[in-house]
Scaffold this motif. Structure first.
Motif, PDB file in Angstrom:
ATOM      1  N   ILE A 231       0.896  -1.162   0.000  1.00 10.61           N
ATOM      2  CA  ILE A 231       0.000   0.000   0.000  1.00 10.61           C
ATOM      3  C   ILE A 231       0.931   1.207   0.000  1.00 10.61           C
ATOM      4  CG2 ILE A 231      -1.722   1.304   1.328  1.00 10.61           C
ATOM      5  CD1 ILE A 231      -2.553  -1.354   2.672  1.00 10.61           C
ATOM      6  N   LEU A 233       1.996   5.124   0.676  1.00  8.25           N
ATOM      7  CA  LEU A 233       1.688   6.354   1.413  1.00  8.25           C
ATOM      8  C   LEU A 233       1.769   7.523   0.432  1.00  8.25           C
ATOM      9  CD1 LEU A 233       3.614   5.590   4.733  1.00  8.25           C
ATOM     10  CD2 LEU A 233       1.151   5.833   4.473  1.00  8.25           C
ATOM     11  N   PRO A 234       1.211   8.693   0.819  1.00  4.10           N
ATOM     12  CA  PRO A 234       1.168   9.817  -0.126  1.00  4.10           C
ATOM     13  C   PRO A 234       2.542  10.186  -0.706  1.00  4.10           C
ATOM     14  CG  PRO A 234      -0.257  10.262   1.724  1.00  4.10           C
ATOM     15  CD  PRO A 234       0.479   8.993   2.055  1.00  4.10           C
TER      16      PRO A 234
ATOM     17  N   GLU B 147       4.186   1.937  11.658  1.00  2.00           N
ATOM     18  CA  GLU B 147       4.151   3.384  11.827  1.00  2.00           C
ATOM     19  C   GLU B 147       2.814   3.752  12.455  1.00  2.00           C
ATOM     20  OE1 GLU B 147       5.053   5.184   8.014  1.00  2.00           O
ATOM     21  OE2 GLU B 147       6.609   3.696   7.625  1.00  2.00           O
ATOM     22  N   PRO B 234      -2.100   8.534   7.405  1.00  2.00           N
ATOM     23  CA  PRO B 234      -2.800   7.383   7.978  1.00  2.00           C
ATOM     24  C   PRO B 234      -2.433   7.099   9.435  1.00  2.00           C
ATOM     25  CG  PRO B 234      -2.120   6.881   5.753  1.00  2.00           C
ATOM     26  CD  PRO B 234      -1.498   8.213   6.092  1.00  2.00           C
ATOM     27  N   TYR B 237       0.246   2.144   9.806  1.00  2.00           N
ATOM     28  CA  TYR B 237       0.794   1.589   8.573  1.00  2.00           C
ATOM     29  C   TYR B 237       1.769   0.502   8.991  1.00  2.00           C
ATOM     30  CZ  TYR B 237       2.974   1.514   3.927  1.00  2.00           C
ATOM     31  OH  TYR B 237       3.443   1.140   2.683  1.00  2.00           O
ATOM     32  N   ALA B 245      -0.438  -3.387   5.707  1.00  2.00           N
ATOM     33  CA  ALA B 245      -1.754  -3.063   6.263  1.00  2.00           C
ATOM     34  C   ALA B 245      -1.802  -1.583   6.596  1.00  2.00           C
ATOM     35  CB  ALA B 245      -2.025  -3.881   7.515  1.00  2.00           C
ATOM     36  N   GLN B 246      -2.978  -1.020   6.491  1.00  2.00           N
ATOM     37  CA  GLN B 246      -3.134   0.402   6.788  1.00  2.00           C
ATOM     38  C   GLN B 246      -4.499   0.664   7.407  1.00  2.00           C
ATOM     39  OE1 GLN B 246      -1.869   3.674   3.990  1.00  2.00           O
ATOM     40  NE2 GLN B 246      -4.063   3.979   3.784  1.00  2.00           N
TER      41      GLN B 246
END
Lengths: 351, 351
Positions: A231, A233-234, B147, B234, B237, B245-246
């Motif tokens: 996934i 992140l920005p 995170e 988010p 993370y 996974a988030q």
């Protein structure tokens, strides 16, 4: 007048340069050269002329410039040869394995009075340009910190990019672009660098980096490259004195939340999962403006256009030797930081 | 049988404890005490009994336990007094200003044979529980790094939370929760800590933290608290050996992308803004499964239920002295790291 170009190295990026040159209004592709015969044959099968040796390229008086797109550990030798042969040289990134190599290359360029630069094509990335435009506009005030991330999930490529001796690893691959972009946005002196490498799919080279660059005025930049992120992140995240900006994905516009009023008459605490919080209560539209920026115009052909103008002496080269050295120094500091497991000082006095 | 509770401190969290206790099936609220007369009057106006002094609370033989919800720098004095008066003590977080204080408090609890714990209510946060459940299940394999971020945009509160002498700052406020959560997920020994503070709205205390915790098996945790983030990143993370996974927001479910097959027969390079990339090309559904986890059930009343059982000797206390000390040690290391601007070693041998 168009400059005559030969692309040295006909792999992934070499192929990109060839395709690009065929559409260019400033260069004329004379042909390619690749150390692997099958790559030369592939070019020929597409109707592209292939030289039989590097010497043949460099001794061809018609050649004005060469683009070098070969494994990183061969850059220096080929670049210096080409400069000494009186050719202008555009080198793929990372331009060199270390600062000592780069300084040899720069010296060769100066001695021969030729243009030598690195293909920082990602200065034309629309996401980067939007961030730079926002920062330069001052619309949300002075920058506090910026985060630049690129995430994939394929690990490190299984070619030379996974081998240390050939200059593999993600710092030298994607890091070099993201660092260069950051140094176009924050222009003050660097004081410290901290970096942690990933070694998830590869023990020999870094397959991901988490790099913090600290600047003398307190600004900070964070650069992250990940190849094991299923996934993402920005892409960009920027905090400034009067707001925050984010680009989720390079395909998306920059979202800006600008603070109009710091205080509200009343803040209603919000209940979170298992407790309440006033500090983290969201703001409403009374105190903030939310908008999307138009995507800046960009044309990556401007890179070659500038390079050709630099040869003609009608423009300064876009990516300067000083900028190339500074990015290299940040990468060397990052290697040192990861090795020591410590924050390292950065000497920015010679830039 | 219900335990008789007095809440000491009737501010924001004190009010939460009072409301909570009024609905509790395990405690019976005898009343409150606050050093400020107007807070006592406020309680009385709501029909809640207010003691006239701390001494009155502690000398009341009906009182089984007290909950301490006062500024951080007063915790130790009040907690030790209450323990010495034979009361069981639940203290708001951060339990103490430093490890030396905490050790005094633990010694008082042991000497008097009373239960003493800290209100880590965020162990009941559904977002945290989802992350812990995912990690413990092993569904996406061994954790690489996690995170945990919490972002607000109101700066630091203007009360005692902005003052160093009263134990203000975001590390002690939100950091203490996020660190405790992380240490419930990663249970191996800590080796190093690196932390950078923000000082955007407050020069005296940190109004944001960026904290990295390194573990002996190579796992890493990153904890970020921001109070000047007008767009939030988010909440959680997590990267593991077989996926990512988030949790975008504590209101949302945990999204999991699980890698089924590492290799694809063919990867089609994608064109990005100003160049192409194979490394960062997105995966398709052939090689990954994407799903959302059901939100775990959670009841924050279980905290008091456990505390009361611990008093009765029918359960171990949920938040142990060892856990309290370890979180405090991480915070002390974080303060030291920010002060030195360096990664600091962590001695986890006494835990």
């Amino acid at each position: 007048m168009k400059k005559n170009l030969v692309v040295i190295g006909y792999g992934g990026m070499g192929g990109w340069h060839v395709d690009h040159a065929l559409k260019s209004d400033v260069v004329n592709l004379l042909g390619i050269y690749d150390i692997k015969k099958e790559r030369c044959d592939l070019a020929r099968s597409k109707g592209i002329f292939a030289y039989d040796s590097l010497e043949e390229v460099l001794s061809d008086p018609k050649v004005d410039m060469v683009t070098v797109a070969i494994p990183n550990d061969s850059h220096k030798e080929v670049v210096v040869k080409a400069l000494n042969a009186g050719k202008n040289v555009l080198c793929e990134k990372p331009v060199a394995m270390n600062l000592a190599e780069l300084d040899e290359m720069i010296a060769a360029a100066k001695k021969n009075g030729k243009i030598f630069s690195v293909h920082q094509n990602r200065r034309f990335d629309v996401d980067f340009l939007a961030m730079k435009e926002l920062n330069d506009s001052g619309d949300i005030g002075e920058l506090i910190n910026i985060e630049s991330r690129i995430h994939g999930s394929r690990g490190i490529p299984s070619d030379w990019r996974g081998e240390k001796e050939h200059g593999g690893g993600m710092l030298l691959d994607w890091g070099v672009h993201l660092i260069d972009q950051i140094l176009q946005i924050i222009t003050t002196g660097i004081t410290k660098v901290y970096c942690e490498f990933d070694h998830i799919t590869n023990k020999e080279v870094d397959d991901g980096i988490k790099l913090t660059i600290m600047f003398e005025d307190g600004k900070k930049a964070y650069v992250e490259v990940g190849t094991y992120n299923f996934i993402d992140l920005p892409r960009f995240y920027l905090r400034a004195k009067n707001g925050t900006a984010q680009i989720r994905d390079w395909r998306e516009k920059c979202k800006v939340v600008k603070c109009k009023h710091w205080h509200e008459s009343e803040v209603v605490p919000v209940e979170t999962a298992a407790g309440l919080t006033k500090t983290m209560a969201p703001r409403d539209s009374i105190t903030v403006d939310t908008y999307e920026m138009e995507r800046p115009a960009s044309d990556v052909h401007d890179y070659y256009r500038n390079f050709v103008k630099a040869i003609d002496g009608t423009a300064a080269q876009l990516v300067t030797h000083t900028q190339m050295r500074r990015v290299m120094k940040v990468m060397e500091a990052a290697f040192k930081s990861d090795e020591l497991g410590q924050v390292v000082d950065f000497d920015d006095s010679d830039n």
